[in-house]
Write an enzyme that holds these catalytic residues in place. Structure first.
Site, PDB file in Angstrom:
ATOM      1  N   HIS A  85       1.173  -0.794   0.098  1.00 44.18           N
ATOM      2  CA  HIS A  85       0.187   0.131   0.009  1.00 44.18           C
ATOM      3  C   HIS A  85       0.648   1.257   0.097  1.00 44.18           C
ATOM      4  CE1 HIS A  85       1.402  -0.213   4.483  1.00 44.18           C
ATOM      5  NE2 HIS A  85       0.455   0.603   3.870  1.00 44.18           N
TER       6      HIS A  85
HETATM    7  C1  UD1 Z   1      -2.019   4.869   5.611  1.00 43.04           C
HETATM    8  C2  UD1 Z   1      -0.662   6.163   6.432  1.00 43.04           C
HETATM    9  C3  UD1 Z   1       0.683   4.564   6.440  1.00 43.04           C
HETATM   10  C4  UD1 Z   1      -0.590   3.222   7.276  1.00 43.04           C
HETATM   11  C5  UD1 Z   1      -2.103   2.812   6.790  1.00 43.04           C
HETATM   12  C6  UD1 Z   1      -2.262   1.819   6.657  1.00 43.04           C
HETATM   13  C7  UD1 Z   1      -0.526   8.019   6.895  1.00 43.04           C
HETATM   14  C8  UD1 Z   1       0.560   9.077   6.368  1.00 43.04           C
HETATM   15  N1  UD1 Z   1      -0.375   6.802   5.830  1.00 43.04           N
HETATM   16  O1  UD1 Z   1      -2.083   4.531   4.778  1.00 43.04           O
HETATM   17  O2  UD1 Z   1       1.411   4.775   7.236  1.00 43.04           O
HETATM   18  O3  UD1 Z   1       0.153   2.567   6.715  1.00 43.04           O
HETATM   19  O4  UD1 Z   1      -2.927   4.159   6.606  1.00 43.04           O
HETATM   20  O5  UD1 Z   1      -3.626   1.519   5.694  1.00 43.04           O
HETATM   21  O6  UD1 Z   1      -1.058   8.287   7.505  1.00 43.04           O
HETATM   22  N2  UD1 Z   1      -9.308   4.630   0.965  1.00 43.04           N
HETATM   23  C9  UD1 Z   1      -9.848   4.448   0.608  1.00 43.04           C
HETATM   24  N3  UD1 Z   1     -11.552   3.914   2.230  1.00 43.04           N
HETATM   25  C10 UD1 Z   1     -10.697   4.338   3.366  1.00 43.04           C
HETATM   26  C11 UD1 Z   1      -9.158   4.776   3.500  1.00 43.04           C
HETATM   27  C12 UD1 Z   1      -8.690   5.321   2.338  1.00 43.04           C
HETATM   28  O7  UD1 Z   1     -10.891   4.276   0.018  1.00 43.04           O
HETATM   29  O8  UD1 Z   1     -11.676   3.861   4.143  1.00 43.04           O
HETATM   30  C13 UD1 Z   1      -8.335   4.688   0.151  1.00 43.04           C
HETATM   31  C14 UD1 Z   1      -8.386   6.673  -0.826  1.00 43.04           C
HETATM   32  O9  UD1 Z   1      -8.315   6.500  -2.100  1.00 43.04           O
HETATM   33  C15 UD1 Z   1      -6.881   7.347  -0.284  1.00 43.04           C
HETATM   34  C16 UD1 Z   1      -5.997   6.481  -0.510  1.00 43.04           C
HETATM   35  O10 UD1 Z   1      -7.051   4.647   0.197  1.00 43.04           O
HETATM   36  O11 UD1 Z   1      -7.177   8.048  -0.675  1.00 43.04           O
HETATM   37  C17 UD1 Z   1      -4.711   6.158   0.874  1.00 43.04           C
HETATM   38  O12 UD1 Z   1      -5.671   6.644   1.900  1.00 43.04           O
HETATM   39  P1  UD1 Z   1      -4.768   7.266   3.421  1.00 43.04           P
HETATM   40  O13 UD1 Z   1      -5.563   7.233   4.689  1.00 43.04           O
HETATM   41  O14 UD1 Z   1      -4.738   8.304   2.528  1.00 43.04           O
HETATM   42  O15 UD1 Z   1      -3.773   6.442   3.212  1.00 43.04           O
HETATM   43  P2  UD1 Z   1      -3.477   4.879   3.600  1.00 43.04           P
HETATM   44  O16 UD1 Z   1      -2.449   4.761   2.497  1.00 43.04           O
HETATM   45  O17 UD1 Z   1      -4.216   4.144   4.392  1.00 43.04           O
END
Ligand code: UD1
Length: 357
Positions: A206
Protein backbone atom coordinates in the site's frame (compact mmCIF):
# COMPACT_ATOMS: atom_id res chain seq x y z
CA UNK A 1 -10.71 11.25 37.83
CA UNK A 2 -8.38 11.67 34.82
CA UNK A 3 -9.82 12.00 31.34
CA UNK A 4 -7.92 10.09 28.64
CA UNK A 5 -8.33 10.40 24.87
CA UNK A 6 -7.13 7.48 22.73
CA UNK A 7 -6.62 8.61 19.12
CA UNK A 8 -7.14 6.32 16.13
CA UNK A 9 -7.42 6.94 12.41
CA UNK A 10 -6.24 4.09 10.23
CA UNK A 11 -6.30 0.30 10.28
CA UNK A 12 -3.09 -0.40 12.23
CA UNK A 13 -4.11 2.12 14.93
CA UNK A 14 -7.18 0.09 15.90
CA UNK A 15 -5.06 -2.99 16.64
CA UNK A 16 -2.73 -0.88 18.82
CA UNK A 17 -5.50 1.01 20.62
CA UNK A 18 -7.68 -1.97 21.57
CA UNK A 19 -5.44 -3.55 24.24
CA UNK A 20 -4.95 -0.22 25.99
CA UNK A 21 -8.67 0.61 25.90
CA UNK A 22 -9.48 -2.76 27.48
CA UNK A 23 -6.75 -2.33 30.10
CA UNK A 24 -8.09 1.11 31.10
CA UNK A 25 -11.85 0.79 30.67
CA UNK A 26 -12.63 -0.49 34.19
CA UNK A 27 -10.06 1.57 36.08
CA UNK A 28 -11.57 3.88 38.69
CA UNK A 29 -8.92 6.60 38.37
CA UNK A 30 -9.61 7.39 34.70
CA UNK A 31 -12.31 7.72 32.08
CA UNK A 32 -11.20 6.64 28.62
CA UNK A 33 -12.62 7.90 25.33
CA UNK A 34 -11.93 6.71 21.79
CA UNK A 35 -11.49 9.45 19.20
CA UNK A 36 -11.65 8.23 15.57
CA UNK A 37 -10.45 10.89 13.15
CA UNK A 38 -12.12 9.11 10.21
CA UNK A 39 -8.99 8.75 8.03
CA UNK A 40 -10.03 5.15 7.30
CA UNK A 41 -13.79 4.98 6.81
CA UNK A 42 -14.45 1.85 4.69
CA UNK A 43 -16.10 -0.88 6.77
CA UNK A 44 -13.35 -3.34 5.78
CA UNK A 45 -10.64 -1.00 7.06
CA UNK A 46 -12.44 0.28 10.16
CA UNK A 47 -15.83 -1.05 11.46
CA UNK A 48 -14.87 -4.71 11.19
CA UNK A 49 -11.78 -4.06 13.32
CA UNK A 50 -13.84 -2.39 16.04
CA UNK A 51 -16.15 -5.41 16.09
CA UNK A 52 -13.42 -8.06 16.27
CA UNK A 53 -11.36 -6.15 18.79
CA UNK A 54 -14.52 -5.72 20.93
CA UNK A 55 -14.24 -1.96 20.88
CA UNK A 56 -17.31 0.24 21.40
CA UNK A 57 -18.41 2.69 18.69
CA UNK A 58 -15.92 5.58 18.95
CA UNK A 59 -17.07 8.16 21.48
CA UNK A 60 -16.20 10.89 18.95
CA UNK A 61 -15.68 10.65 15.18
CA UNK A 62 -14.10 13.63 13.39
CA UNK A 63 -15.05 12.24 9.93
CA UNK A 64 -12.00 13.70 8.18
CA UNK A 65 -11.79 11.14 5.34
CA UNK A 66 -9.22 11.07 2.54
CA UNK A 67 -7.14 13.94 1.18
CA UNK A 68 -3.62 15.20 0.64
CA UNK A 69 -1.29 15.09 3.63
CA UNK A 70 -1.75 18.78 4.42
CA UNK A 71 -5.52 18.51 4.00
CA UNK A 72 -5.78 15.48 6.26
CA UNK A 73 -3.44 16.91 8.89
CA UNK A 74 -4.92 20.40 8.80
CA UNK A 75 -8.56 19.27 8.92
CA UNK A 76 -7.79 16.88 11.77
CA UNK A 77 -6.06 19.62 13.79
CA UNK A 78 -8.99 21.98 13.32
CA UNK A 79 -11.64 19.43 14.24
CA UNK A 80 -9.72 17.98 17.18
CA UNK A 81 -8.92 21.41 18.62
CA UNK A 82 -12.66 22.08 18.95
CA UNK A 83 -13.12 18.77 20.76
CA UNK A 84 -10.12 19.36 23.01
CA UNK A 85 -11.46 22.73 24.12
CA UNK A 86 -14.86 21.21 24.81
CA UNK A 87 -13.66 18.00 26.52
CA UNK A 88 -10.42 19.07 28.24
CA UNK A 89 -8.69 15.68 28.51
CA UNK A 90 -5.74 15.23 30.87
CA UNK A 91 -3.89 12.83 28.56
CA UNK A 92 -3.98 12.46 24.77
CA UNK A 93 -2.56 9.09 23.74
CA UNK A 94 -1.46 8.75 20.12
CA UNK A 95 -0.32 5.58 18.33
CA UNK A 96 2.19 4.92 15.55
CA UNK A 97 2.93 7.32 12.73
CA UNK A 98 -0.15 8.16 10.68
CA UNK A 99 -1.25 11.71 9.84
CA UNK A 100 -3.74 11.81 12.72
CA UNK A 101 -0.94 10.95 15.16
CA UNK A 102 0.85 14.10 14.05
CA UNK A 103 -2.24 16.32 13.86
CA UNK A 104 -3.64 15.40 17.28
CA UNK A 105 -0.23 15.76 18.93
CA UNK A 106 0.19 19.31 17.64
CA UNK A 107 -3.37 20.32 18.53
CA UNK A 108 -3.07 18.91 22.06
CA UNK A 109 0.38 20.31 22.81
CA UNK A 110 -0.63 23.82 21.75
CA UNK A 111 -3.34 23.62 24.41
CA UNK A 112 -0.82 22.43 27.01
CA UNK A 113 -2.22 18.88 27.26
CA UNK A 114 0.07 15.94 28.10
CA UNK A 115 0.73 13.79 25.00
CA UNK A 116 1.71 10.14 25.26
CA UNK A 117 3.18 8.45 22.17
CA UNK A 118 2.81 4.69 21.92
CA UNK A 119 5.34 3.16 19.45
CA UNK A 120 7.76 6.00 19.99
CA UNK A 121 11.38 6.16 18.76
CA UNK A 122 11.11 4.15 15.53
CA UNK A 123 13.20 5.64 12.72
CA UNK A 124 13.79 4.63 9.11
CA UNK A 125 16.02 7.70 8.62
CA UNK A 126 14.25 8.13 5.29
CA UNK A 127 12.50 11.48 5.10
CA UNK A 128 10.84 10.62 1.80
CA UNK A 129 8.39 8.56 3.90
CA UNK A 130 5.54 10.69 5.25
CA UNK A 131 5.44 8.46 8.32
CA UNK A 132 9.07 9.31 9.18
CA UNK A 133 8.21 13.01 9.30
CA UNK A 134 5.21 12.23 11.51
CA UNK A 135 7.33 10.10 13.86
CA UNK A 136 10.04 12.75 14.25
CA UNK A 137 7.67 15.61 15.02
CA UNK A 138 5.45 13.57 17.35
CA UNK A 139 8.44 12.36 19.38
CA UNK A 140 9.85 15.89 19.60
CA UNK A 141 6.58 17.14 21.10
CA UNK A 142 5.43 14.19 23.25
CA UNK A 143 5.72 14.22 27.04
CA UNK A 144 5.75 10.46 27.62
CA UNK A 145 7.48 8.30 25.00
CA UNK A 146 6.62 4.60 25.10
CA UNK A 147 8.93 2.45 22.99
CA UNK A 148 8.51 -1.08 21.56
CA UNK A 149 12.19 -2.08 21.52
CA UNK A 150 15.59 -0.99 22.69
CA UNK A 151 16.68 0.45 19.32
CA UNK A 152 13.88 3.00 19.70
CA UNK A 153 15.25 4.09 23.09
CA UNK A 154 18.68 4.54 21.50
CA UNK A 155 17.24 6.66 18.67
CA UNK A 156 15.47 8.96 21.11
CA UNK A 157 18.52 9.37 23.33
CA UNK A 158 20.63 10.21 20.25
CA UNK A 159 18.09 12.95 19.43
CA UNK A 160 18.53 14.42 22.89
CA UNK A 161 15.26 13.28 24.48
CA UNK A 162 15.45 13.27 28.28
CA UNK A 163 15.82 9.69 29.48
CA UNK A 164 13.19 10.21 32.19
CA UNK A 165 10.49 10.62 29.51
CA UNK A 166 11.30 7.33 27.75
CA UNK A 167 9.83 3.99 28.84
CA UNK A 168 10.43 0.66 27.09
CA UNK A 169 7.01 -1.05 27.21
CA UNK A 170 7.13 -3.56 24.34
CA UNK A 171 4.96 -4.03 21.27
CA UNK A 172 1.28 -3.34 21.86
CA UNK A 173 0.26 -4.86 18.50
CA UNK A 174 1.39 -8.23 19.81
CA UNK A 175 -1.06 -7.80 22.73
CA UNK A 176 -3.96 -7.95 20.24
CA UNK A 177 -2.51 -11.02 18.57
CA UNK A 178 -2.07 -12.83 21.87
CA UNK A 179 -5.52 -11.92 23.19
CA UNK A 180 -7.34 -13.02 20.01
CA UNK A 181 -5.37 -16.23 19.51
CA UNK A 182 -8.38 -18.53 20.12
CA UNK A 183 -10.60 -16.65 17.69
CA UNK A 184 -7.77 -16.67 15.12
CA UNK A 185 -7.29 -20.44 15.47
CA UNK A 186 -11.03 -21.09 14.97
CA UNK A 187 -11.16 -19.18 11.70
CA UNK A 188 -11.81 -21.05 8.43
CA UNK A 189 -9.85 -18.60 6.36
CA UNK A 190 -7.67 -21.13 4.52
CA UNK A 191 -10.66 -23.24 3.48
CA UNK A 192 -12.59 -20.17 2.45
CA UNK A 193 -9.72 -19.04 0.24
CA UNK A 194 -9.01 -22.57 -1.00
CA UNK A 195 -5.35 -22.64 -0.04
CA UNK A 196 -3.42 -25.34 1.80
CA UNK A 197 -1.14 -24.63 4.78
CA UNK A 198 2.47 -23.70 3.91
CA UNK A 199 1.73 -23.89 0.22
CA UNK A 200 0.96 -20.25 -0.56
CA UNK A 201 2.34 -16.81 0.12
CA UNK A 202 0.63 -13.59 1.21
CA UNK A 203 1.22 -10.26 -0.49
CA UNK A 204 0.29 -6.82 0.90
CA UNK A 205 1.22 -3.51 -0.72
CA UNK A 206 0.00 0.00 0.00
CA UNK A 207 3.01 2.37 0.18
CA UNK A 208 2.81 5.11 -2.47
CA UNK A 209 6.41 4.28 -3.50
CA UNK A 210 5.35 0.73 -4.44
CA UNK A 211 1.83 1.14 -5.81
CA UNK A 212 1.34 4.59 -7.29
CA UNK A 213 3.52 3.87 -10.35
CA UNK A 214 1.68 1.06 -12.18
CA UNK A 215 4.79 -0.04 -14.08
CA UNK A 216 6.64 -0.62 -10.83
CA UNK A 217 3.64 -2.39 -9.34
CA UNK A 218 3.63 -4.70 -12.35
CA UNK A 219 7.36 -5.36 -11.82
CA UNK A 220 6.61 -6.37 -8.22
CA UNK A 221 3.80 -8.75 -9.22
CA UNK A 222 6.05 -10.39 -11.81
CA UNK A 223 9.00 -10.77 -9.43
CA UNK A 224 7.29 -13.18 -7.04
CA UNK A 225 8.04 -16.82 -7.97
CA UNK A 226 5.17 -18.24 -10.00
CA UNK A 227 5.36 -21.77 -8.55
CA UNK A 228 3.20 -20.87 -5.56
CA UNK A 229 -0.30 -19.41 -5.00
CA UNK A 230 -0.25 -15.77 -3.95
CA UNK A 231 -3.06 -14.39 -1.79
CA UNK A 232 -3.23 -10.63 -2.18
CA UNK A 233 -5.65 -8.73 0.11
CA UNK A 234 -5.74 -5.43 -1.74
CA UNK A 235 -5.74 -2.02 -0.02
CA UNK A 236 -8.20 0.47 -1.66
CA UNK A 237 -5.32 2.69 -2.82
CA UNK A 238 -3.70 -0.27 -4.60
CA UNK A 239 -7.04 -1.49 -5.97
CA UNK A 240 -7.59 1.80 -7.74
CA UNK A 241 -4.24 1.45 -9.54
CA UNK A 242 -4.96 -2.20 -10.41
CA UNK A 243 -8.44 -1.52 -11.77
CA UNK A 244 -7.27 1.36 -13.93
CA UNK A 245 -4.14 -0.27 -15.37
CA UNK A 246 -4.20 -4.06 -15.17
CA UNK A 247 -6.04 -7.03 -16.57
CA UNK A 248 -6.17 -9.19 -13.44
CA UNK A 249 -6.85 -12.31 -15.55
CA UNK A 250 -3.20 -12.12 -16.65
CA UNK A 251 -2.16 -13.17 -13.12
CA UNK A 252 -3.68 -16.63 -12.61
CA UNK A 253 -1.51 -17.45 -9.58
CA UNK A 254 -2.65 -14.36 -7.69
CA UNK A 255 -5.91 -14.35 -5.71
CA UNK A 256 -6.86 -10.67 -5.56
CA UNK A 257 -9.18 -10.31 -2.57
CA UNK A 258 -10.70 -7.52 -0.46
CA UNK A 259 -8.90 -6.40 2.74
CA UNK A 260 -9.42 -9.10 5.38
CA UNK A 261 -10.66 -8.74 8.95
CA UNK A 262 -7.82 -8.83 11.50
CA UNK A 263 -8.31 -12.42 12.69
CA UNK A 264 -8.53 -13.82 9.15
CA UNK A 265 -5.44 -11.93 8.13
CA UNK A 266 -3.39 -13.26 11.05
CA UNK A 267 -4.69 -16.78 10.41
CA UNK A 268 -3.70 -16.46 6.75
CA UNK A 269 -0.17 -15.19 7.40
CA UNK A 270 0.50 -17.61 10.24
CA UNK A 271 0.02 -20.64 7.95
CA UNK A 272 1.70 -19.17 4.88
CA UNK A 273 5.11 -20.17 3.47
CA UNK A 274 6.21 -16.56 3.41
CA UNK A 275 4.97 -12.99 3.17
CA UNK A 276 5.87 -10.19 0.77
CA UNK A 277 4.86 -6.80 2.12
CA UNK A 278 5.58 -3.12 2.56
CA UNK A 279 3.62 -2.79 5.81
CA UNK A 280 5.23 -1.90 9.13
CA UNK A 281 2.95 -4.00 11.33
CA UNK A 282 3.21 -7.11 9.17
CA UNK A 283 7.01 -7.10 9.60
CA UNK A 284 6.40 -7.33 13.35
CA UNK A 285 3.57 -9.86 13.30
CA UNK A 286 5.47 -12.20 10.98
CA UNK A 287 8.56 -12.00 13.20
CA UNK A 288 6.48 -12.88 16.24
CA UNK A 289 4.86 -15.79 14.38
CA UNK A 290 8.13 -17.05 12.88
CA UNK A 291 7.04 -16.69 9.26
CA UNK A 292 9.63 -15.46 6.72
CA UNK A 293 8.84 -11.91 5.64
CA UNK A 294 10.26 -10.08 2.60
CA UNK A 295 9.81 -6.34 2.84
CA UNK A 296 9.82 -4.40 -0.40
CA UNK A 297 11.53 -1.31 0.94
CA UNK A 298 15.06 0.13 1.09
CA UNK A 299 14.91 0.54 4.85
CA UNK A 300 12.80 -0.24 7.89
CA UNK A 301 12.02 1.69 11.05
CA UNK A 302 11.70 -1.72 12.72
CA UNK A 303 15.30 -3.09 12.54
CA UNK A 304 14.62 -5.48 15.41
CA UNK A 305 12.52 -7.55 12.97
CA UNK A 306 15.73 -8.11 10.98
CA UNK A 307 18.22 -8.55 13.83
CA UNK A 308 15.92 -10.71 16.00
CA UNK A 309 13.12 -11.68 13.66
CA UNK A 310 12.33 -13.16 10.29
CA UNK A 311 12.30 -10.04 8.15
CA UNK A 312 14.44 -9.33 5.04
CA UNK A 313 14.65 -6.09 3.07
CA UNK A 314 14.38 -6.82 -0.65
CA UNK A 315 13.81 -5.24 -4.06
CA UNK A 316 12.29 -6.60 -7.24
CA UNK A 317 15.70 -7.74 -8.46
CA UNK A 318 16.70 -9.89 -5.50
CA UNK A 319 13.25 -10.95 -4.20
CA UNK A 320 13.07 -14.27 -5.98
CA UNK A 321 16.60 -15.32 -4.96
CA UNK A 322 16.07 -14.20 -1.33
CA UNK A 323 12.88 -16.24 -1.11
CA UNK A 324 14.62 -19.32 -2.51
CA UNK A 325 17.41 -19.08 0.05
CA UNK A 326 15.22 -18.44 3.08
CA UNK A 327 12.28 -20.79 2.59
CA UNK A 328 14.65 -23.74 2.44
CA UNK A 329 16.19 -22.90 5.81
CA UNK A 330 14.72 -23.35 9.28
CA UNK A 331 12.89 -20.28 10.62
CA UNK A 332 12.00 -19.85 14.28
CA UNK A 333 9.68 -17.32 15.92
CA UNK A 334 11.49 -14.25 17.26
CA UNK A 335 11.92 -13.81 20.97
CA UNK A 336 12.00 -10.05 21.25
CA UNK A 337 11.98 -8.73 24.82
CA UNK A 338 8.54 -7.50 25.95
CA UNK A 339 6.70 -8.62 22.82
CA UNK A 340 4.64 -10.75 25.16
CA UNK A 341 1.03 -9.55 25.24
CA UNK A 342 1.53 -7.49 28.42
CA UNK A 343 2.42 -4.10 26.95
CA UNK A 344 -0.95 -2.47 27.69
CA UNK A 345 -0.61 -3.35 31.38
CA UNK A 346 2.85 -1.84 31.51
CA UNK A 347 1.48 1.34 29.92
CA UNK A 348 -1.40 1.47 32.41
CA UNK A 349 1.08 1.30 35.29
CA UNK A 350 3.18 4.13 33.86
CA UNK A 351 0.13 6.34 33.29
CA UNK A 352 -1.02 5.76 36.85
CA UNK A 353 2.40 6.72 38.18
CA UNK A 354 2.28 9.97 36.19
CA UNK A 355 -1.15 10.84 37.60
CA UNK A 356 0.29 10.57 41.13
CA UNK A 357 3.23 12.91 40.36
C1 UD1 B 1 -2.31 5.19 5.99
C2 UD1 B 1 -1.05 5.64 6.73
C3 UD1 B 1 0.00 4.55 6.66
C4 UD1 B 1 -0.54 3.22 7.15
C5 UD1 B 1 -1.80 2.89 6.35
C6 UD1 B 1 -2.45 1.59 6.76
C7 UD1 B 1 -0.50 8.04 6.71
C8 UD1 B 1 0.45 9.03 6.19
N1 UD1 B 1 -0.48 6.83 6.11
O1 UD1 B 1 -1.97 4.99 4.63
O2 UD1 B 1 1.11 4.92 7.46
O3 UD1 B 1 0.43 2.24 6.97
O4 UD1 B 1 -2.75 3.95 6.54
O5 UD1 B 1 -3.46 1.24 5.83
O6 UD1 B 1 -1.25 8.35 7.61
N2 UD1 B 1 -9.13 4.86 1.08
C9 UD1 B 1 -10.33 4.23 0.93
N3 UD1 B 1 -11.03 3.93 2.05
C10 UD1 B 1 -10.60 4.23 3.30
C11 UD1 B 1 -9.36 4.89 3.43
C12 UD1 B 1 -8.63 5.18 2.32
O7 UD1 B 1 -10.78 3.94 -0.17
O8 UD1 B 1 -11.29 3.90 4.29
C13 UD1 B 1 -8.35 5.16 -0.13
C14 UD1 B 1 -8.52 6.58 -0.60
O9 UD1 B 1 -8.46 6.58 -1.98
C15 UD1 B 1 -7.29 7.28 -0.05
C16 UD1 B 1 -6.24 6.17 -0.14
O10 UD1 B 1 -6.97 4.96 0.13
O11 UD1 B 1 -6.95 8.42 -0.76
C17 UD1 B 1 -5.12 6.29 0.85
O12 UD1 B 1 -5.65 6.36 2.17
P1 UD1 B 1 -4.91 7.19 3.32
O13 UD1 B 1 -5.69 7.08 4.58
O14 UD1 B 1 -4.58 8.56 2.84
O15 UD1 B 1 -3.50 6.47 3.47
P2 UD1 B 1 -3.12 4.93 3.50
O16 UD1 B 1 -2.42 4.65 2.20
O17 UD1 B 1 -4.21 4.02 3.92
Amino acid sequence: MKKIHLICAARPNFVKLAPLFHALKNETWCQTYIIHTGQHYDAALSDIFFKELKLPIPHFNLNIGSGTHAEQTGKTMMAYEVLLIQEKPDFVIVFGDVNATLACTIAAKKLGITVVHVESGLRSYDRSMPEEINRMVVDRLSDILLTPSNDANENLLKEGVDNSKIHLVGNIMIDSLVSLRDLIERKNTLNDLQVTPHNYCVLTLHRPSNVDNHNYLEEILCSIPSNIDIVFPVHPRTMEVLINNFNLKNYPKIKFIKPLPYSDFIKLISHSSFIVTDSGGVQEESSYLGVPCFTLRNNTERPVTITHGTNHLVNTENLSESIRKVVNSEVVPALIPMWDGKTAHRIKKILKEYTNK
